[in-house]
Design a protein around this motif. Structure first.
Motif, PDB file in Angstrom:
ATOM      1  N   ALA A 141      14.312 -36.135  27.735  1.00 37.49           N
ATOM      2  CA  ALA A 141      12.928 -35.977  28.189  1.00 37.49           C
ATOM      3  C   ALA A 141      11.956 -36.318  27.064  1.00 37.49           C
ATOM      4  N   VAL A 164      13.712 -29.812  34.845  1.00 37.04           N
ATOM      5  CA  VAL A 164      14.797 -30.573  35.471  1.00 37.04           C
ATOM      6  C   VAL A 164      16.188 -30.096  35.080  1.00 37.04           C
ATOM      7  N   SER A 165      16.303 -29.144  34.167  1.00 39.64           N
ATOM      8  CA  SER A 165      17.628 -28.689  33.748  1.00 39.64           C
ATOM      9  C   SER A 165      17.864 -27.252  34.192  1.00 39.64           C
ATOM     10  N   GLN A 194      19.445 -27.016  28.485  1.00 38.78           N
ATOM     11  CA  GLN A 194      18.099 -27.448  28.115  1.00 38.78           C
ATOM     12  C   GLN A 194      18.105 -28.229  26.803  1.00 38.78           C
ATOM     13  N   THR A 225      19.255 -31.736  27.657  1.00 40.10           N
ATOM     14  CA  THR A 225      18.305 -32.491  28.478  1.00 40.10           C
ATOM     15  C   THR A 225      17.045 -32.835  27.703  1.00 40.10           C
ATOM     16  N   TRP A 226      16.625 -31.945  26.803  1.00 47.67           N
ATOM     17  CA  TRP A 226      15.359 -32.118  26.113  1.00 47.67           C
ATOM     18  C   TRP A 226      15.244 -33.412  25.310  1.00 47.67           C
ATOM     19  N   VAL A 270       9.077 -31.004  30.615  1.00 54.36           N
ATOM     20  CA  VAL A 270       9.842 -31.774  31.603  1.00 54.36           C
ATOM     21  C   VAL A 270      11.300 -31.326  31.614  1.00 54.36           C
ATOM     22  N   GLY A 271      11.875 -31.157  30.417  1.00 50.34           N
ATOM     23  CA  GLY A 271      13.274 -30.747  30.333  1.00 50.34           C
ATOM     24  C   GLY A 271      13.534 -29.393  30.956  1.00 50.34           C
ATOM     25  N   SER A 272      12.590 -28.476  30.802  1.00 48.77           N
ATOM     26  CA  SER A 272      12.787 -27.150  31.393  1.00 48.77           C
ATOM     27  C   SER A 272      12.653 -27.188  32.913  1.00 48.77           C
ATOM     28  N   GLY A 325       8.207 -33.164  26.437  1.00 48.04           N
ATOM     29  CA  GLY A 325       9.642 -33.203  26.718  1.00 48.04           C
ATOM     30  C   GLY A 325      10.202 -31.824  26.994  1.00 48.04           C
ATOM     31  N   GLY A 339      11.679 -40.002  26.868  1.00 42.11           N
ATOM     32  CA  GLY A 339      10.887 -40.493  27.992  1.00 42.11           C
ATOM     33  C   GLY A 339       9.395 -40.216  27.832  1.00 42.11           C
ATOM     34  N   CYS A 340       9.059 -39.136  27.122  1.00 40.20           N
ATOM     35  CA  CYS A 340       7.651 -38.785  26.915  1.00 40.20           C
ATOM     36  C   CYS A 340       7.013 -39.526  25.737  1.00 40.20           C
TER      37      CYS A 340
END
Length: 124
Positions: A108, A93-94, A101, A104-105, A89-91, A86, A111-112
Motif C-alpha cells: 500500500a 484491506v488487510s 497488516q 500489506t502495508w 489503505v493497508g488497514s 499506506g 501504491g501511495c
C-alpha cells in the motif's frame, strides 16, 4: 509457525523508516518556521500522535516559512504522506492482525507513493 517472516520484518523496518521520516520532516519544517527547538518537535512528533497533531494543526498557524522546502524536505514529506496513506489503505484491506497488516502495508505504501509525490509537489 513463526510470525517473523521476511515480509513482516520488511514491514516493521518500513514502519521505523517512516517514523524517522516524520521526525526529520517535522524538524525541517520547524526549523524553516524559526522554532527555538526544532529538534524537540522532531523527536516528540513521531513518538506521540497527539504532539504531531498539535504541531500540524495549532503550532504551525501564524508561523510562515522563512524559506521554501528543499529537495530533501520534499522527499521526506513524500515518504511521510505515503506512509500514513499506506497505513490507512493497508488497514482497510488487510485482516486485523499485525502480521497481515505489516505484510500489506509496504504494498500500500508503494501504491501511495505516486499520489504522495503529486500532493507534495502541489504544495498540499
Amino acid at each position: 509457525m513463526s510470525l517473523l517472516t521476511p515480509a513482516v520484518a520488511f514491514g516493521a523496518a518500513l514502519v521505523l523508516f517512516v517514523w524517522a521520516a516524520i521526525g526529520l520532516w517535522v524538524n525541517f519544517d520547524a526549523r524553516a518556521r524559526r522554532s527555538a527547538h526544532p529538534a524537540f518537535w522532531g523527536v516528540l512528533a513521531p513518538l506521540s500522535g497527539i504532539i504531531l497533531f498539535y504541531y500540524l494543526l495549532w503550532w504551525r498557524r501564524g508561523r510562515p516559512r522563512e524559506w521554501p522546502p528543499g529537495r530533501v524536505e520534499r522527499v521526506t514529506a513524500t515518504v511521510v504522506v505515503a506512509g500514513i496513506g499506506g497505513l490507512a489503505v493497508g488497514s482497510l484491506v488487510s485482516p486485523p492482525d499485525p502480521a497481515s497488516q505489516l505484510t500489506t502495508w509496504p504494498i500500500a505504501f508503494a501504491g501511495c507513493l505516486p499520489v504522495a509525490y503529486w500532493l507534495v509537489r502541489r504544495g498540499m
